[in-house]
Write an enzyme that holds these catalytic residues in place. Sequence first.
Site, PDB file in Angstrom:
ATOM      1  N   GLU A  42       1.422  -3.442  -8.415  1.00  0.00           N
ATOM      2  CA  GLU A  42       1.781  -2.240  -7.000  1.00  0.00           C
ATOM      3  C   GLU A  42       0.432  -1.992  -7.031  1.00  0.00           C
ATOM      4  OE1 GLU A  42       4.732   0.106  -6.264  1.00  0.00           O
ATOM      5  OE2 GLU A  42       2.834   1.466  -5.029  1.00  0.00           O
ATOM      6  N   LYS A 132      12.698   2.135  -2.014  1.00  0.00           N
ATOM      7  CA  LYS A 132      12.171   2.636  -2.684  1.00  0.00           C
ATOM      8  C   LYS A 132      13.031   4.290  -2.411  1.00  0.00           C
ATOM      9  CE  LYS A 132       7.702   4.988  -3.608  1.00  0.00           C
ATOM     10  NZ  LYS A 132       6.643   4.538  -4.283  1.00  0.00           N
TER      11      LYS A 132
HETATM   12  C1  3PG Z   1       2.704   6.970  -7.335  1.00  0.00           C
HETATM   13  O1  3PG Z   1       3.694   7.744  -6.262  1.00  0.00           O
HETATM   14  O2  3PG Z   1       2.562   6.844  -7.904  1.00  0.00           O
HETATM   15  C2  3PG Z   1       4.836   6.737  -7.756  1.00  0.00           C
HETATM   16  O3  3PG Z   1       6.024   6.789  -6.775  1.00  0.00           O
HETATM   17  C3  3PG Z   1       4.975   6.591  -9.490  1.00  0.00           C
HETATM   18  O4  3PG Z   1       5.405   7.233  -9.912  1.00  0.00           O
HETATM   19  P1  3PG Z   1       5.092   7.384 -11.233  1.00  0.00           P
HETATM   20  O5  3PG Z   1       3.437   8.350 -11.799  1.00  0.00           O
HETATM   21  O6  3PG Z   1       6.362   8.927 -11.708  1.00  0.00           O
HETATM   22  O7  3PG Z   1       5.563   7.072 -11.627  1.00  0.00           O
END
Ligand code: 3PG
Length: 212
Positions: A42, A132
């Site tokens: 992603e 999500k």
């Molecule tokens: C983000 O907003 O970058 C994602 O939700 C990932 O979260 P994380 O860095 O806590 O895994």
Amino acid sequence: QKVQWTQKIAAAGVVAVIRANSVSEAVKISDAVIAGGMRAIELTFTVPQADQAIKEVKTKFAQPDLIIGAGTVFEPTSARLAIMAGAQFIVSPSFNSAVAKLCNFYQIPYIPGCGTVNEMQKALTYGADIIKLFPGSVYGPAMVKSVLAPLPQVNLMPTGGVNLDNMADWFAAGVIAVGSGSQLTRPAATGDYQQVTANAQAYMSKLADLRQ
Ligand code: 3PG
């Protein structure tokens, strides 16, 4: 296609959430996690020229089992840019009905962030393929179990605070996949892409254990 790509995300198990300061850094991090065996990437729209990053990653690492999507897509303009660049799924921290409609139009899985059953119900009504659970760590695996009782058809993917230590608890609660960003990619900040690959390998071997 929507169903097929949703299944691919579920098969990948862990979605690597990539935040970076430039297209080239985003490509390097993608390279590192793919080398570590990860199959869902992603690329977030906080990366400058994120659509370019999507295009490059898709071109450089084309593999049939790989799925590349866009994250942090709050509104339809970014969603369309992402889809035109080749994004195969769209993730957002929140729900947006115009983005949902666009994803339905192009047959792209839409993964909006939801924190309540009310939000989930609305997102499902608009055809969201995966919800999500965000921020995952705020709710915890117990939330997944509670939601799946009245809504057993929901595909849940917690993101935010997911790491190697709590991954097993999320899958035990019934999620179809998890998203992980900072815990996975942190070493990239100091240029240690080998460690990012090692982290990705650790996530994948944990996933394989959980799915045995
Ligand atoms: C983000 O907003 O970058 C994602 O939700 C990932 O979260 P994380 O860095 O806590 O895994």
